[in-house]
Design a protein around this motif. Structure first.
Motif, mmCIF file in Angstrom:
data_model
loop_
_atom_site.group_PDB
_atom_site.id
_atom_site.type_symbol
_atom_site.label_atom_id
_atom_site.label_comp_id
_atom_site.label_asym_id
_atom_site.label_seq_id
_atom_site.Cartn_x
_atom_site.Cartn_y
_atom_site.Cartn_z
ATOM 1 N N ALA A 37 42.452 71.212 19.643
ATOM 2 C CA ALA A 37 42.478 71.382 18.330
ATOM 3 C C ALA A 37 41.006 72.242 18.109
ATOM 4 C CB ALA A 37 42.769 70.437 17.281
ATOM 5 N N THR A 38 41.004 73.186 17.156
ATOM 6 C CA THR A 38 39.764 73.903 16.854
ATOM 7 C C THR A 38 39.738 74.003 15.198
ATOM 8 O OG1 THR A 38 38.319 75.841 17.100
ATOM 9 C CG2 THR A 38 40.595 76.035 17.221
ATOM 10 N N TRP A 39 38.676 73.756 14.713
ATOM 11 C CA TRP A 39 38.644 73.590 13.349
ATOM 12 C C TRP A 39 37.179 73.756 12.729
ATOM 13 C CZ3 TRP A 39 39.604 68.206 10.382
ATOM 14 C CH2 TRP A 39 39.787 68.261 9.117
ATOM 15 N N VAL A 41 34.886 72.865 9.962
ATOM 16 C CA VAL A 41 34.873 71.697 9.068
ATOM 17 C C VAL A 41 33.775 72.042 7.745
ATOM 18 C CG1 VAL A 41 35.606 70.020 10.409
ATOM 19 C CG2 VAL A 41 33.315 70.573 10.366
ATOM 20 N N ILE A 73 37.848 63.917 7.333
ATOM 21 C CA ILE A 73 38.065 64.851 8.468
ATOM 22 C C ILE A 73 38.362 63.920 9.742
ATOM 23 C CG2 ILE A 73 36.853 65.977 10.247
ATOM 24 C CD1 ILE A 73 34.869 67.168 7.998
ATOM 25 N N ALA A 74 38.087 62.758 9.736
ATOM 26 C CA ALA A 74 38.505 61.772 10.736
ATOM 27 C C ALA A 74 39.889 61.361 10.435
ATOM 28 C CB ALA A 74 37.624 60.497 10.787
ATOM 29 N N LEU A 77 41.793 64.379 11.986
ATOM 30 C CA LEU A 77 41.926 64.225 13.331
ATOM 31 C C LEU A 77 42.558 63.249 14.103
ATOM 32 C CD1 LEU A 77 37.977 65.010 13.975
ATOM 33 C CD2 LEU A 77 40.098 66.703 14.227
ATOM 34 N N VAL A 85 38.959 68.184 20.779
ATOM 35 C CA VAL A 85 38.707 68.803 19.513
ATOM 36 C C VAL A 85 37.366 69.570 19.567
ATOM 37 C CG1 VAL A 85 38.300 68.441 17.065
ATOM 38 C CG2 VAL A 85 39.914 66.886 18.415
ATOM 39 N N LEU A 87 34.926 71.643 17.007
ATOM 40 C CA LEU A 87 34.583 71.881 15.638
ATOM 41 C C LEU A 87 33.347 72.811 15.574
ATOM 42 C CD1 LEU A 87 34.687 68.134 14.577
ATOM 43 C CD2 LEU A 87 36.385 69.722 14.138
ATOM 44 N N ALA A 103 36.944 59.095 14.107
ATOM 45 C CA ALA A 103 38.379 59.423 14.437
ATOM 46 C C ALA A 103 38.706 58.672 15.802
ATOM 47 C CB ALA A 103 38.013 60.831 14.662
ATOM 48 N N TYR A 105 37.508 58.804 18.855
ATOM 49 C CA TYR A 105 37.186 59.691 20.123
ATOM 50 C C TYR A 105 35.853 58.699 20.655
ATOM 51 C CZ TYR A 105 40.125 63.345 18.604
ATOM 52 O OH TYR A 105 41.313 64.090 18.625
#
Length: 114
Positions: A37-39, A41, A73-74, A77, A85, A87, A103, A105
């Motif tokens: 995933a790419t985001w 924020v 955000i967490a 995710l 991920v 970001l 999140a 990770y």
């Protein structure tokens, strides 16, 4: 020159289809799927002002605002469950590590850039 390029593309399109790559089945390793995933924020800053003198925008959020944004955000995710991920617009490693822990990770890496 554009006409030559167009002719080359047309000739390539008329050529035989390439054979699919050979199967790797039985190569000794099982296939592994990874969800990425790419985001962006958008301005995930912490509550500390590390710029002396402060920047022209003066955007230093209060700690409750930072905590709320990290929590939101967490939660997203955790819901998407990506194995990797990427970001954008995370201020520093400290806030990134905080977000990763929230999140679930186990690791976080920061690459500085513009």
């Amino acid at each position: 020159m554009p006409l030559v390029a167009l002719l080359v593309l047309a000739l390539c399109a008329c050529g035989p289809a390439l054979a699919p790559p050979p199967s790797r089945a039985g190569a000794g390793r099982a296939a592994v799927q990874v969800r990425v995933a790419t985001w962006n924020v958008h301005d995930l800053f912490d509550a500390e002002d590390r710029i002396v003198p402060p920047g022209p925008e003066g955007l230093v959020p209060a700690e409750p605002e930072v905590a709320a944004k990290v929590t939101r955000i967490a939660a997203v995710l955790a819901r998407i469950g990506a194995g990797l991920v990427l970001l954008q617009e995370v201020e520093n490693r400290a806030v990134l590590v905080r977000l990763a822990a929230a999140a679930g990770y186990p690791a976080a890496r920061l690459v500085e850039g513009n």
